[in-house]
Design a protein around this motif. Structure first.
Motif, PDB file in Angstrom:
ATOM      1  N   LEU A  96       0.835  -1.215   0.000  1.00  0.00           N
ATOM      2  CA  LEU A  96       0.000   0.000   0.000  1.00  0.00           C
ATOM      3  C   LEU A  96       0.864   1.258   0.000  1.00  0.00           C
ATOM      4  N   GLN A  97       1.858   1.248   0.873  1.00  0.00           N
ATOM      5  CA  GLN A  97       2.686   2.438   1.050  1.00  0.00           C
ATOM      6  C   GLN A  97       3.422   2.812  -0.248  1.00  0.00           C
ATOM      7  N   GLN A  98       3.932   1.805  -0.949  1.00  0.00           N
ATOM      8  CA  GLN A  98       4.623   2.076  -2.225  1.00  0.00           C
ATOM      9  C   GLN A  98       3.667   2.671  -3.262  1.00  0.00           C
ATOM     10  N   CYS A  99       2.442   2.175  -3.285  1.00  0.00           N
ATOM     11  CA  CYS A  99       1.463   2.702  -4.258  1.00  0.00           C
ATOM     12  C   CYS A  99       1.130   4.155  -3.937  1.00  0.00           C
ATOM     13  N   ILE A 100       0.987   4.450  -2.643  1.00  0.00           N
ATOM     14  CA  ILE A 100       0.698   5.830  -2.230  1.00  0.00           C
ATOM     15  C   ILE A 100       1.880   6.724  -2.611  1.00  0.00           C
ATOM     16  N   ALA A 101       3.089   6.262  -2.264  1.00  0.00           N
ATOM     17  CA  ALA A 101       4.287   7.063  -2.551  1.00  0.00           C
ATOM     18  C   ALA A 101       4.459   7.275  -4.057  1.00  0.00           C
ATOM     19  N   ALA A 102       3.965   6.316  -4.854  1.00  0.00           N
ATOM     20  CA  ALA A 102       4.089   6.450  -6.319  1.00  0.00           C
ATOM     21  C   ALA A 102       3.041   7.410  -6.877  1.00  0.00           C
ATOM     22  N   GLY A 103       2.194   7.925  -5.985  1.00  0.00           N
ATOM     23  CA  GLY A 103       1.227   8.941  -6.428  1.00  0.00           C
ATOM     24  C   GLY A 103      -0.075   8.372  -6.968  1.00  0.00           C
ATOM     25  N   ILE A 104      -0.322   7.076  -6.724  1.00  0.00           N
ATOM     26  CA  ILE A 104      -1.593   6.497  -7.192  1.00  0.00           C
ATOM     27  C   ILE A 104      -2.722   7.058  -6.330  1.00  0.00           C
ATOM     28  N   ASP A 105      -3.763   7.532  -6.981  1.00  0.00           N
ATOM     29  CA  ASP A 105      -4.879   8.169  -6.290  1.00  0.00           C
ATOM     30  C   ASP A 105      -5.524   7.191  -5.296  1.00  0.00           C
ATOM     31  N   SER A 106      -5.856   7.679  -4.107  1.00  0.00           N
ATOM     32  CA  SER A 106      -6.383   6.768  -3.081  1.00  0.00           C
ATOM     33  C   SER A 106      -7.692   6.106  -3.509  1.00  0.00           C
ATOM     34  N   ARG A 107      -8.457   6.760  -4.407  1.00  0.00           N
ATOM     35  CA  ARG A 107      -9.702   6.117  -4.878  1.00  0.00           C
ATOM     36  C   ARG A 107      -9.408   4.933  -5.792  1.00  0.00           C
ATOM     37  N   GLN A 108      -8.160   4.835  -6.224  1.00  0.00           N
ATOM     38  CA  GLN A 108      -7.776   3.690  -7.069  1.00  0.00           C
ATOM     39  C   GLN A 108      -7.112   2.589  -6.228  1.00  0.00           C
ATOM     40  N   LEU A 109      -7.207   2.716  -4.912  1.00  0.00           N
ATOM     41  CA  LEU A 109      -6.569   1.724  -4.055  1.00  0.00           C
ATOM     42  C   LEU A 109      -7.592   1.076  -3.132  1.00  0.00           C
ATOM     43  N   VAL A 110      -7.365  -0.185  -2.853  1.00  0.00           N
ATOM     44  CA  VAL A 110      -8.174  -0.871  -1.857  1.00  0.00           C
ATOM     45  C   VAL A 110      -7.211  -1.742  -1.048  1.00  0.00           C
ATOM     46  N   VAL A 129      -8.008   5.397   2.069  1.00  0.00           N
ATOM     47  CA  VAL A 129      -8.091   4.198   1.221  1.00  0.00           C
ATOM     48  C   VAL A 129      -9.185   3.279   1.773  1.00  0.00           C
ATOM     49  N   THR A 130     -10.007   2.738   0.894  1.00  0.00           N
ATOM     50  CA  THR A 130     -11.062   1.809   1.317  1.00  0.00           C
ATOM     51  C   THR A 130     -10.434   0.519   1.857  1.00  0.00           C
ATOM     52  N   VAL A 131     -10.941   0.068   2.997  1.00  0.00           N
ATOM     53  CA  VAL A 131     -10.401  -1.149   3.610  1.00  0.00           C
ATOM     54  C   VAL A 131     -11.478  -2.234   3.593  1.00  0.00           C
ATOM     55  N   VAL A 132     -11.070  -3.424   3.166  1.00  0.00           N
ATOM     56  CA  VAL A 132     -11.997  -4.555   3.183  1.00  0.00           C
ATOM     57  C   VAL A 132     -11.827  -5.272   4.519  1.00  0.00           C
ATOM     58  N   LEU A 133     -12.917  -5.339   5.293  1.00  0.00           N
ATOM     59  CA  LEU A 133     -12.824  -5.894   6.655  1.00  0.00           C
ATOM     60  C   LEU A 133     -13.292  -7.338   6.687  1.00  0.00           C
ATOM     61  N   ASP A 134     -12.598  -8.119   7.515  1.00  0.00           N
ATOM     62  CA  ASP A 134     -12.784  -9.570   7.512  1.00  0.00           C
ATOM     63  C   ASP A 134     -13.469 -10.095   8.777  1.00  0.00           C
ATOM     64  N   ASN A 135     -13.360  -9.364   9.887  1.00  0.00           N
ATOM     65  CA  ASN A 135     -13.873  -9.918  11.147  1.00  0.00           C
ATOM     66  C   ASN A 135     -14.154  -8.799  12.153  1.00  0.00           C
ATOM     67  N   ASN A 136     -14.758  -9.162  13.267  1.00  0.00           N
ATOM     68  CA  ASN A 136     -15.169  -8.156  14.265  1.00  0.00           C
ATOM     69  C   ASN A 136     -13.984  -7.426  14.889  1.00  0.00           C
ATOM     70  N   ASP A 137     -12.877  -8.126  15.080  1.00  0.00           N
ATOM     71  CA  ASP A 137     -11.705  -7.455  15.661  1.00  0.00           C
ATOM     72  C   ASP A 137     -11.205  -6.352  14.729  1.00  0.00           C
TER      73      ASP A 137
END
Ligand SMILES: Cc1ncc(COP(=O)(O)O)c(C=O)c1O
Length: 459
Positions: A96-110, A129-137
């Motif tokens: 994620l961090q490399q994609c952000i640093a490369a200037g990829i728009d956050s709406r293009q990241l998940v 950035v949108t996060v896909v959640l897997d569990n209650n924790d």
């Protein structure tokens, strides 16, 4: 017994045909970077994205394609995908961090990482950035991070536990469908800093039917939520779309038949020390199938996508694409391997030739087996031998096993015996086609302190 070789001829993109016909630059690159190298070309990536988009546009489905970065670590690939207006599915902090640093728009990241700690949530939150959640924790931790920052996090809910033909699909991932409705409905009360925008699934295996069933059951959930005033913007069907590596179905079937015959001892071995590739032999009976990726597939990539979209839903009585268009529901997918079809090859240098204790020809390569490895029991695609010199004498074809540099008896680059058109010389190259998806990076290790392979882009 007479040696009868069973080829598995690869499909080669034009750029690969070109470099194998004029391999001089490959020899230079191996000289420059050491062996092996992973060589990539972005043209097939663009073609693969365009093919998916063509199908989605044909059915007027609003969509976003997120390249699953875990399938290949080179940053150039997400950058190219982003330039084409599509997105990137990231599975770790550094992805994620490399994609952000490369200037990829956050709406293009998940962010779909299987394990997410506080630092990772903070990074996603800071860049929206949108996060896909897997569990209650994860719900709890996401809420905590969003609250601490006095802001929100956009979340998708990963679903699991779909039923197909009366059977519940087993999975360790996601919120079970039986509880997902209550969880999502209560989100705004229980987790006020989380902003729900969509549901997601990623299924094990490659079944079209299971994906159709999962879409239908997700849409049933989405409709139930809508009745209770909860709007869903997108449905993400993950990855798992097959690709086709091989030219011939006949060769593929003949190999499997030959493998069984070899294990039963009625023909010469096709694999090192007659490795069964996962088939179980008890007395003179064979059980199960080789545990290998289905390298030959008549139905693959955009054909699979079109099959999914045009299947008529038995629940809703309309084709699947209409479930999206009628609800103005954005279709999302996270292809990894299938976007990388034909994008990369691995090339290694011949270091030695020898015979093993039983007279089998071994060709030692300057590489190790973690540099060409997936969860499949073997990579069933013929490599290409690139001799350093044009041989003056007429050379006979020979059969060999490719071995690597780790100090294990099992250190075979391919378990399958291969045919070489001439006896290999030290310094010749072996090119493994179509390795960009998982094969080159997923399991690579630095054991013995060998350096990792260099990744280069062509031209
Ligand atoms: C959540 C998720 N999305 C997408 C993918 C990519 O799958 P594939 O490379 O088979 O398309 C994976 C692979 O494991 C995954 O776990």
């Amino acid at each position: 017994m007479k040696e009868i070789f069973l080829p598995l001829t690869p499909i080669l993109h034009n750029w690969v045909k070109n470099i194998t016909t004029h391999p001089a630059p490959l020899f230079q690159q191996i000289e420059q970077y050491g062996s092996p190298i992973n060589i990539h070309h972005l043209e097939p990536l663009k073609e693969n994205i365009a093919a998916y988009q063509k199908v989605l546009t044909k059915y007027q489905v609003a969509h976003q394609i997120f390249f699953a970065r875990k399938a290949n670590k080179c940053l150039e690939i997400p950058q190219a995908v982003a330039r084409m207006g599509q997105g990137v599915d990231t599975a770790s902090y550094r992805e994620l961090q490399q994609c952000i640093a490369a200037g990829i728009d956050s709406r293009q990241l998940v962010l779909t990482a299987a394990v997410k700690n506080k630092k990772l949530f903070q990074l996603a939150q800071a860049h929206q950035v949108t996060v896909v959640l897997d569990n209650n924790d994860e719900l709890q931790l996401a809420q905590e991070v969003a609250e601490e920052s006095g802001s929100t996090i956009e979340v998708n809910i990963r679903l699991g536990g779909f039923s197909v033909e009366g059977r519940k699909l087993p999975t360790r991932f996601g919120f079970d469908l039986s509880s997902a409705f209550e969880t999502i409905l209560a989100l705004s009360n229980n987790y006020p800093n989380l902003q729900y925008t969509g549901v997601h699934f990623h299924l094990n295996g490659y079944s079209v039917g299971e994906r159709v069933a999962a879409i239908e059951q997700s849409v049933q959930l989405i409709d139930k939520l809508a009745k209770h005033g909860v709007h869903t913007h997108s449905l993400d069907i993950g990855g798992g779309i097959l690709i086709n590596y091989l030219q011939s179905e006949k060769e593929w079937l003949a190999f499997h038949e030959g493998l069984r015959a070899a294990i039963l001892g009625t023909r010469t071995e096709l694999t090192y020390q007659n490795d069964t590739l996962g088939i179980v032999k008890i007395a003179d009976r064979l059980f199960g199938e080789a545990t290998v990726y289905p390298y030959y597939n008549r139905t693959h990539k955009e054909i699979v996508l079109e099959q999914i979209l045009t299947t008529k839903s038995s629940i809703f009585n309309v084709p699947i694409h209409q479930l999206f268009t009628e609800r103005k529901l954005e279709f999302r997918m996270e292809p990894g391997r299938s976007l990388l079809d034909q994008v990369g090859c691995t090339v290694a240098k011949v270091a030695f030739r020898k015979k093993d204790s039983h007279g089998r020809l071994l060709v030692g390569l300057e590489m190790n087996r973690t540099q060409l490895r997936s969860s499949s029991a073997d990579f069933l695609v013929d490599p290409i031998h690139l001799p350093q010199r044009d041989s003056k004498e007429k050379n006979e074809a020979c059969y060999a096993y490719l071995v690597g540099s780790y100090c294990l008896e099992q250190e075979l680059i391919l378990k399958r015996k291969i045919q070489l058109n001439s006896y290999p010389e030290i310094g010749d190259l072996i090119l493994f086609p179509n390795t960009a998806g998982y094969m080159m990076h997923f399991y690579e290790s630095e054991a013995h302190l060998f350096e990792l392979a260099k990744n280069v882009f062509w031209p």
